[in-house]
Design a protein around this motif. Structure first.
Motif, PDB file in Angstrom:
ATOM      1  N   UNK A  25       0.831  -1.206   0.000  1.00 43.42           N
ATOM      2  CA  UNK A  25       0.000   0.000   0.000  1.00 43.42           C
ATOM      3  C   UNK A  25       0.862   1.251   0.000  1.00 43.42           C
ATOM      4  N   UNK A  26       2.002   1.209   0.699  1.00 44.37           N
ATOM      5  CA  UNK A  26       2.888   2.368   0.782  1.00 44.37           C
ATOM      6  C   UNK A  26       3.648   2.586  -0.521  1.00 44.37           C
ATOM      7  N   UNK A  27       4.205   1.502  -1.063  1.00 45.66           N
ATOM      8  CA  UNK A  27       5.098   1.626  -2.217  1.00 45.66           C
ATOM      9  C   UNK A  27       4.377   1.467  -3.557  1.00 45.66           C
ATOM     10  N   UNK A  28       3.286   0.698  -3.587  1.00 44.59           N
ATOM     11  CA  UNK A  28       2.640   0.423  -4.881  1.00 44.59           C
ATOM     12  C   UNK A  28       3.630  -0.252  -5.811  1.00 44.59           C
ATOM     13  N   UNK A  29       3.665   0.182  -7.063  1.00 46.29           N
ATOM     14  CA  UNK A  29       4.631  -0.367  -8.023  1.00 46.29           C
ATOM     15  C   UNK A  29       6.049   0.092  -7.715  1.00 46.29           C
ATOM     16  N   UNK A  30       6.192   1.042  -6.788  1.00 47.93           N
ATOM     17  CA  UNK A  30       7.527   1.492  -6.381  1.00 47.93           C
ATOM     18  C   UNK A  30       8.355   0.388  -5.748  1.00 47.93           C
TER      19      UNK A  30
ATOM     20  N   UNK B 222       9.019  -2.120  -7.151  1.00 54.12           N
ATOM     21  CA  UNK B 222       9.851  -2.588  -8.271  1.00 54.12           C
ATOM     22  C   UNK B 222      10.589  -1.419  -8.917  1.00 54.12           C
ATOM     23  N   UNK B 223      10.862  -0.372  -8.133  1.00 57.00           N
ATOM     24  CA  UNK B 223      11.570   0.805  -8.626  1.00 57.00           C
ATOM     25  C   UNK B 223      13.002   0.430  -9.047  1.00 57.00           C
ATOM     26  N   UNK B 224      13.396   0.901 -10.230  1.00 62.96           N
ATOM     27  CA  UNK B 224      14.699   0.489 -10.764  1.00 62.96           C
ATOM     28  C   UNK B 224      15.794   1.540 -10.595  1.00 62.96           C
ATOM     29  N   UNK B 225      15.473   2.666  -9.940  1.00 63.91           N
ATOM     30  CA  UNK B 225      16.505   3.701  -9.744  1.00 63.91           C
ATOM     31  C   UNK B 225      16.761   3.892  -8.260  1.00 63.91           C
ATOM     32  N   UNK B 226      17.958   4.346  -7.939  1.00 69.75           N
ATOM     33  CA  UNK B 226      18.337   4.548  -6.539  1.00 69.75           C
ATOM     34  C   UNK B 226      17.596   5.748  -5.945  1.00 69.75           C
ATOM     35  N   UNK B 227      17.395   5.778  -4.630  1.00 70.02           N
ATOM     36  CA  UNK B 227      17.792   4.767  -3.647  1.00 70.02           C
ATOM     37  C   UNK B 227      16.811   3.601  -3.646  1.00 70.02           C
ATOM     38  N   UNK B 228      17.344   2.396  -3.389  1.00 71.89           N
ATOM     39  CA  UNK B 228      16.515   1.209  -3.434  1.00 71.89           C
ATOM     40  C   UNK B 228      15.925   0.852  -2.067  1.00 71.89           C
ATOM     41  N   UNK B 229      16.763   0.924  -1.056  1.00 68.96           N
ATOM     42  CA  UNK B 229      16.339   0.369   0.242  1.00 68.96           C
ATOM     43  C   UNK B 229      16.842   1.282   1.356  1.00 68.96           C
ATOM     44  N   UNK B 230      15.954   2.150   1.839  1.00 66.72           N
ATOM     45  CA  UNK B 230      16.299   3.060   2.938  1.00 66.72           C
ATOM     46  C   UNK B 230      15.194   2.965   3.987  1.00 66.72           C
ATOM     47  N   UNK B 231      15.296   2.044   4.934  1.00 66.79           N
ATOM     48  CA  UNK B 231      14.229   1.866   5.925  1.00 66.79           C
ATOM     49  C   UNK B 231      13.908   3.149   6.698  1.00 66.79           C
TER      50      UNK B 231
ATOM     51  N   UNK C 156      13.728   6.110   5.639  1.00 70.60           N
ATOM     52  CA  UNK C 156      12.866   6.979   4.830  1.00 70.60           C
ATOM     53  C   UNK C 156      11.693   6.219   4.228  1.00 70.60           C
ATOM     54  N   UNK C 157      11.447   5.000   4.677  1.00 67.82           N
ATOM     55  CA  UNK C 157      10.360   4.152   4.161  1.00 67.82           C
ATOM     56  C   UNK C 157      10.455   3.971   2.642  1.00 67.82           C
ATOM     57  N   UNK C 158      11.650   3.662   2.165  1.00 66.12           N
ATOM     58  CA  UNK C 158      11.861   3.360   0.745  1.00 66.12           C
ATOM     59  C   UNK C 158      12.267   1.892   0.645  1.00 66.12           C
ATOM     60  N   UNK C 159      11.438   1.121  -0.068  1.00 62.82           N
ATOM     61  CA  UNK C 159      11.684  -0.322  -0.138  1.00 62.82           C
ATOM     62  C   UNK C 159      11.478  -0.802  -1.575  1.00 62.82           C
ATOM     63  N   UNK C 160      12.543  -0.886  -2.323  1.00 64.98           N
ATOM     64  CA  UNK C 160      12.499  -1.475  -3.662  1.00 64.98           C
ATOM     65  C   UNK C 160      13.205  -2.827  -3.619  1.00 64.98           C
ATOM     66  N   UNK C 161      12.553  -3.848  -4.159  1.00 69.10           N
ATOM     67  CA  UNK C 161      13.096  -5.208  -4.109  1.00 69.10           C
ATOM     68  C   UNK C 161      13.921  -5.565  -5.345  1.00 69.10           C
ATOM     69  N   UNK C 162      14.149  -4.608  -6.219  1.00 71.22           N
ATOM     70  CA  UNK C 162      14.857  -4.904  -7.473  1.00 71.22           C
ATOM     71  C   UNK C 162      16.272  -5.456  -7.241  1.00 71.22           C
ATOM     72  N   UNK C 163      17.110  -4.861  -6.366  1.00 68.01           N
ATOM     73  CA  UNK C 163      18.457  -5.438  -6.169  1.00 68.01           C
ATOM     74  C   UNK C 163      18.393  -6.872  -5.656  1.00 68.01           C
TER      75      UNK C 163
END
Length: 347
Positions: free
Chosen positions: A93-98, A100-109, A111-118
């Protein structure tokens, strides 16, 4: 036929053991959810019912216990699936399609940024490297044990390979960390300690016993009459193996390889020990000596310090793993069914 009529056809033993057993199991489940401290009492009642049934109606009790075990397995798997999805929902709900975000930053807990691409890329690359080892070597080992090895060699080799499957993954991971990492650092002058390449080799070796055992069983299941027919027509042993035995067992062999893929994708401890668990993509992307993280090692390395949305993001990684393994399982079943229809293999 109505439910009442079906129950009337059930024998007395099944009705008594099944009825009382189901009541005590449901009572134990209700007590576990509402008042955990009282769960023991209905469980003792269930054991008493089973003991009574085993003495008085043994056949009905065995049938009921088999049915109960099957239902419990399906129910437990269903509950695990639902729990996994519910716990991961806040991140989706927080990230949506984000996610699967392909640009940095990928994972910054923080700042609540969570991309699983790496993590997905790390899992994909290590799986490819591992299967380049486990696939061909595993099938070749199975062919040797089933079709070429003399009896004494088969009696030694097959149990030895099955024993290798029981070695704890942490042992493989530690050997990879101490020996393989050190070798790559010294000989290839790598700048980092831990790489996709090292993890792929170690996990590929770990998947070998699975591929060899299942593929060997598939090859051994081909009837001797099928091979004898080819030999009677003048084919050599090698021609019989490559043109008759392997094609007839292809469904089982392909299922063995897919089981190996599932083993590789789900491997956790070896990847966690060997990799540096850096939540970034390698640069360049195709650098197999890069050091990042896999989905499993992400969960293993961060669950202890995670809470809130961060913990939910780890559950989301688990959902991606679950879906991946589920599709692998469905794929193996489809391939097996297709090859059975096409070639007539028994497995």
């Amino acid at each position: 036929m109505s439910v009442t009529a079906r129950l009337e056809n059930v024998d007395q033993g099944t009705r008594i053991v099944g009825g009382l057993g189901s009541i005590t199991v449901l009572a134990a489940l209700a007590a576990f959810l509402a008042v955990p401290g009282y769960t023991l009492y209905p469980l003792l009642g269930f054991l008493a019912v089973v003991a009574y049934g085993w003495v008085t109606y043994r056949e009905s009790t065995a049938r009921y216990l088999s049915f109960l075990a099957t239902v419990s397995t399906i129910l437990i798997l269903g509950l695990i699936t639902v729990y996994l999805i519910l716990r991961s929902l806040p991140t989706f709900q927080l990230m949506g399609l984000g996610i699967f975000e392909t640009s940095e930053p990928f994972w910054v807990p923080g700042s609540d940024i969570y991309s699983l691409i790496p993590m997905m890329w790390g899992t994909f690359v290590t799986t490819i490297i591992a299967m380049c080892i486990a696939g061909p070597f595993g099938v070749a080992g199975a062919v040797f044990i089933s079709e070429m090895a003399p009896g004494w060699a088969r009696e030694i080799t097959k149990p030895a390979i099955e024993i290798l499957a029981g070695v704890p993954s942490i042992v493989y991971g530690f050997l990879g960390f101490v020996l393989l990492n050190e070798y790559l650092m010294t000989e290839l002058q790598l700048s980092n300690y831990g790489s996709f390449f090292a993890v792929g080799i170690v996990v590929g070796l770990m998947a070998l016993p699975t591929v060899v055992s299942v593929a060997e069983d598939a090859l051994a299941s081909i009837p001797d009459a099928t091979k004898d027919g080819a030999l009677a027509l003048g084919a050599t042993d090698w021609q019989t193996t490559t043109t008759v035995t392997i094609p007839a067992a292809f469904s089982g062999v392909s299922a063995a390889v897919l089981l190996g893929v599932g083993r590789v994708v789900g491997e956790t401890m070896a990847a966690t020990v060997i990799l540096g668990n850096i939540t970034e993509l390698p640069d360049p992307l195709t650098d197999v000596f890069g050091n990042t993280v896999t989905l499993t090692s992400l969960i293993a390395s961060q669950y202890g310090n995670a809470s809130g949305t961060h913990l939910s993001a780890l559950f989301a990684a688990g959902v991606v793993l679950f879906i991946t393994v589920m599709f692998l399982g469905i794929g193996s079943q489809l391939i097996e069914s297709h090859m059975q229809r096409k070639l007539g293999g028994s497995e």
